[in-house]
Design a protein around this motif. Sequence first.
Motif, PDB file in Angstrom:
ATOM      1  N   GLY A 107       0.987  -1.198  -0.281  1.00 29.98           N
ATOM      2  CA  GLY A 107      -0.458   0.330   0.093  1.00 29.98           C
ATOM      3  C   GLY A 107       0.934   1.384  -0.018  1.00 29.98           C
ATOM      4  N   GLY A 108      -0.135   2.540   0.506  1.00 30.01           N
ATOM      5  CA  GLY A 108       0.758   3.706  -0.322  1.00 30.01           C
ATOM      6  C   GLY A 108       2.221   4.172   0.458  1.00 30.01           C
ATOM      7  N   ALA A 109       1.570   3.849   1.905  1.00 29.21           N
ATOM      8  CA  ALA A 109       1.965   4.466   3.240  1.00 29.21           C
ATOM      9  C   ALA A 109       3.394   3.234   3.513  1.00 29.21           C
ATOM     10  CB  ALA A 109       1.082   4.257   4.363  1.00 29.21           C
ATOM     11  N   ILE A 112       6.008   4.549   0.662  1.00 29.90           N
ATOM     12  CA  ILE A 112       6.460   6.067   1.463  1.00 29.90           C
ATOM     13  C   ILE A 112       7.220   5.646   2.305  1.00 29.90           C
ATOM     14  CG2 ILE A 112       5.978   7.990   2.952  1.00 29.90           C
ATOM     15  CD1 ILE A 112       4.704   8.054  -0.110  1.00 29.90           C
ATOM     16  N   PHE A 135      -0.175  15.017   2.114  1.00 31.90           N
ATOM     17  CA  PHE A 135      -0.560  13.559   2.797  1.00 31.90           C
ATOM     18  C   PHE A 135      -0.317  12.266   1.995  1.00 31.90           C
ATOM     19  CE2 PHE A 135      -3.274   9.665   3.128  1.00 31.90           C
ATOM     20  CZ  PHE A 135      -3.745   9.653   4.105  1.00 31.90           C
ATOM     21  N   HIS A 136       0.709  11.748   3.281  1.00 25.02           N
ATOM     22  CA  HIS A 136       1.688  10.489   2.953  1.00 25.02           C
ATOM     23  C   HIS A 136       1.052   9.182   3.307  1.00 25.02           C
ATOM     24  CE1 HIS A 136       3.994  13.695   0.544  1.00 25.02           C
ATOM     25  NE2 HIS A 136       4.195  14.525   1.524  1.00 25.02           N
ATOM     26  N   GLY A 137      -0.330   9.471   4.821  1.00 29.10           N
ATOM     27  CA  GLY A 137      -0.361   7.549   4.707  1.00 29.10           C
ATOM     28  C   GLY A 137      -0.650   7.993   6.286  1.00 29.10           C
ATOM     29  N   GLU A 208       4.195  15.756  -3.040  1.00 29.92           N
ATOM     30  CA  GLU A 208       3.091  15.427  -4.449  1.00 29.92           C
ATOM     31  C   GLU A 208       2.840  15.916  -5.394  1.00 29.92           C
ATOM     32  OE1 GLU A 208      -1.050  14.764  -1.970  1.00 29.92           O
ATOM     33  OE2 GLU A 208       0.219  15.356  -0.594  1.00 29.92           O
ATOM     34  N   GLU A 213      -5.544  14.697  -1.334  1.00 27.03           N
ATOM     35  CA  GLU A 213      -6.247  15.006  -0.131  1.00 27.03           C
ATOM     36  C   GLU A 213      -6.274  16.390   0.095  1.00 27.03           C
ATOM     37  OE1 GLU A 213      -7.511  11.697   1.335  1.00 27.03           O
ATOM     38  OE2 GLU A 213      -6.886  10.998  -0.526  1.00 27.03           O
ATOM     39  N   ASP A 241       5.162  11.258  -4.257  1.00 28.55           N
ATOM     40  CA  ASP A 241       5.192  10.711  -4.095  1.00 28.55           C
ATOM     41  C   ASP A 241       3.553  11.226  -5.042  1.00 28.55           C
ATOM     42  OD1 ASP A 241       2.462   9.600  -2.596  1.00 28.55           O
ATOM     43  OD2 ASP A 241       2.746  10.731  -0.793  1.00 28.55           O
ATOM     44  N   VAL A 243       1.591   8.397  -5.438  1.00 28.23           N
ATOM     45  CA  VAL A 243       0.619   7.395  -5.238  1.00 28.23           C
ATOM     46  C   VAL A 243      -1.285   7.542  -5.356  1.00 28.23           C
ATOM     47  CG1 VAL A 243      -0.327   6.046  -2.981  1.00 28.23           C
ATOM     48  CG2 VAL A 243       1.860   6.594  -2.629  1.00 28.23           C
ATOM     49  N   GLN A 244      -1.343   8.662  -5.520  1.00 30.81           N
ATOM     50  CA  GLN A 244      -2.641   9.626  -6.135  1.00 30.81           C
ATOM     51  C   GLN A 244      -2.673   9.866  -7.294  1.00 30.81           C
ATOM     52  OE1 GLN A 244      -6.329  11.811  -4.659  1.00 30.81           O
ATOM     53  NE2 GLN A 244      -5.104  11.204  -2.748  1.00 30.81           N
ATOM     54  N   LYS A 270      -2.004   2.678  -5.714  1.00 26.47           N
ATOM     55  CA  LYS A 270      -3.567   3.371  -6.457  1.00 26.47           C
ATOM     56  C   LYS A 270      -3.524   2.968  -7.611  1.00 26.47           C
ATOM     57  CE  LYS A 270      -4.621   7.246  -2.664  1.00 26.47           C
ATOM     58  NZ  LYS A 270      -5.341   6.353  -1.887  1.00 26.47           N
TER      59      LYS A 270
HETATM   60  C1  LIG Z   1      -0.474  11.408  -1.549  1.00 27.06           C
HETATM   61  C2  LIG Z   1      -0.711   9.881  -1.277  1.00 27.06           C
HETATM   62  N1  LIG Z   1       0.323   9.308  -0.339  1.00 27.06           N
HETATM   63  C3  LIG Z   1       0.074   8.117   0.147  1.00 27.06           C
HETATM   64  C4  LIG Z   1      -1.168   7.625   0.492  1.00 27.06           C
HETATM   65  C5  LIG Z   1      -1.306   6.678   1.359  1.00 27.06           C
HETATM   66  O1  LIG Z   1      -1.564   5.311   0.644  1.00 27.06           O
HETATM   67  P1  LIG Z   1      -2.406   4.153   1.087  1.00 27.06           P
HETATM   68  O2  LIG Z   1      -3.684   4.325   1.800  1.00 27.06           O
HETATM   69  O3  LIG Z   1      -2.266   2.682   0.604  1.00 27.06           O
HETATM   70  O4  LIG Z   1      -1.252   3.427   2.159  1.00 27.06           O
HETATM   71  C6  LIG Z   1      -2.485   8.502   0.009  1.00 27.06           C
HETATM   72  C7  LIG Z   1      -3.045   7.724   0.067  1.00 27.06           C
HETATM   73  O5  LIG Z   1      -4.479   8.381  -0.174  1.00 27.06           O
HETATM   74  C8  LIG Z   1      -1.836   9.148  -0.544  1.00 27.06           C
HETATM   75  O6  LIG Z   1      -2.907  10.135  -1.655  1.00 27.06           O
END
Ligand SMILES: Cc1ncc(COP(=O)(O)O)c(C=O)c1O
Length: 442
Positions: A107-109, A112, A135-137, A208, A213, A241, A243-244, A270
């Motif tokens: 997963g994203g977190a 990170i 936001f990074h998780g 990001e 978020e 980042d 992720v999104q 994601k």
């Molecule tokens: C930019 C960003 N980084 C990290 C995350 C964390 O990802 P996860 O929910 O898969 O751990 C998110 C989740 O919304 C995100 O938007």
Amino acid sequence: MPDTMQQYKDYVITSFLKSVAPVVVDRAQGAVITDPGGREYLDCFAGISVVNSGHNHPRVIAAAKAQMDKLVHCSSYLYHCQPVADLAEKLAHLAPRGLTKTFFGNGGAEAIEGALKLARLYTGKPELLALQMSFHGRSWGALSVTGNWGRKKRGGPYAPGVAFAPPPYTFRSPWRDNPDECVRQCVRALEDVIRFDTAGDIAAFIAEPVMGEGGIIVPPPTYFREIKKVLDQHGILFIADEVQSGFARTGKMFAIEHYGVVPDILVTAKGIADGFPLSAFTTRPEIADAFKPGDHLSTFGGNPVSCAAALANIAVIEEENLCERSRELGAHALARLQAMANNAPLVGEVRGLGLMIGIELVKDAELTPAAAEAEAIKEFCLRNGLLVGVGGVYGNVVRVQPPLVISREQLDHALDVMEQALGEAAGHKKVTGGQKKVRAAS
Ligand SMILES: Cc1ncc(COP(=O)(O)O)c(C=O)c1O
């Protein structure tokens, strides 16, 4: 027939949410979600910006099923596994120049966390820079670089050695009509943060490319180039980042490509596997080699089924031209939303890149966030069979992030419903007027 909502109430921990939407998702295809009774919802949030190729894309599902028939798990770091190797090789070709080695997580977190750890090991420096409103998780390290009290509250104290710079949030900056000046001031502020808030032992700056978020905050076009100059002067790595914002969401495979900057570490999750759990960070070989035996691992990371799904998903993105589609449909949606905004006093700003779009609602010329109105719009949409998100650091941004395979007709229908929702929300609201601003990055 079990009562799913009641079972959630009784057995699923959801107390961290105000509520779970009163929708039971039974199945989904493309941009349409269906409940057990057959009621359909048009999905403009894509499972929080995940199913970019659409729900249950037949090619992705077929690839995952074929892999499941052969192997589900072996622990991809104990033994060699073909889909993992293939996906890593594919990412080496897709990622910005020079980023050729990948670590896979779930997963994203998790990704990170790994990226932050690697940056600190490579540079031998302990400190980190991040942006306010980021936001990074939800894990502790990821929250430590997250710049939002709303996400961090009740979890502190967080990791020491993290400093935050102001975000390129032009709309809420004093330079609303002057993005270049906003960039200049952000760069100055970052220099000040480095000088006054750190010990000068900074491993990395994490950001990001489009802040999801935080409220779909799209940095001005020169932002990352100017920031990168400062980072280079100080020998600070840049962790993007994505992720999104990754995997065609913004109209490029990765949003940082809009800015002409090559990060040192690219973090993805994601949209990488169209709904299968997978995350990754991709970097240059010399940075990757900073991991020494014992430094890192993930039992499920690089799950073969997820990797096979990711490979098919990337093939879909490429062959169905989803980057182009995201750009075209995004431009269309932005144009329509802008036209609506002219008649909707609630709309402070419409902004976005590709199909990553935010509609920021304000109560007045002082830009007082209209959070209740954003929730009301989401609920109106839901009642009318449309799923949208709400986010932003003030909870006042309606988020439109549909599967990129959404048809033009479906998107237009979604926009029609949103127009009605805006009208409805405005009807309930005493309009205080004031000069509003409508801006769209392209
Ligand atoms: C930019 C960003 N980084 C990290 C995350 C964390 O990802 P996860 O929910 O898969 O751990 C998110 C989740 O919304 C995100 O938007």
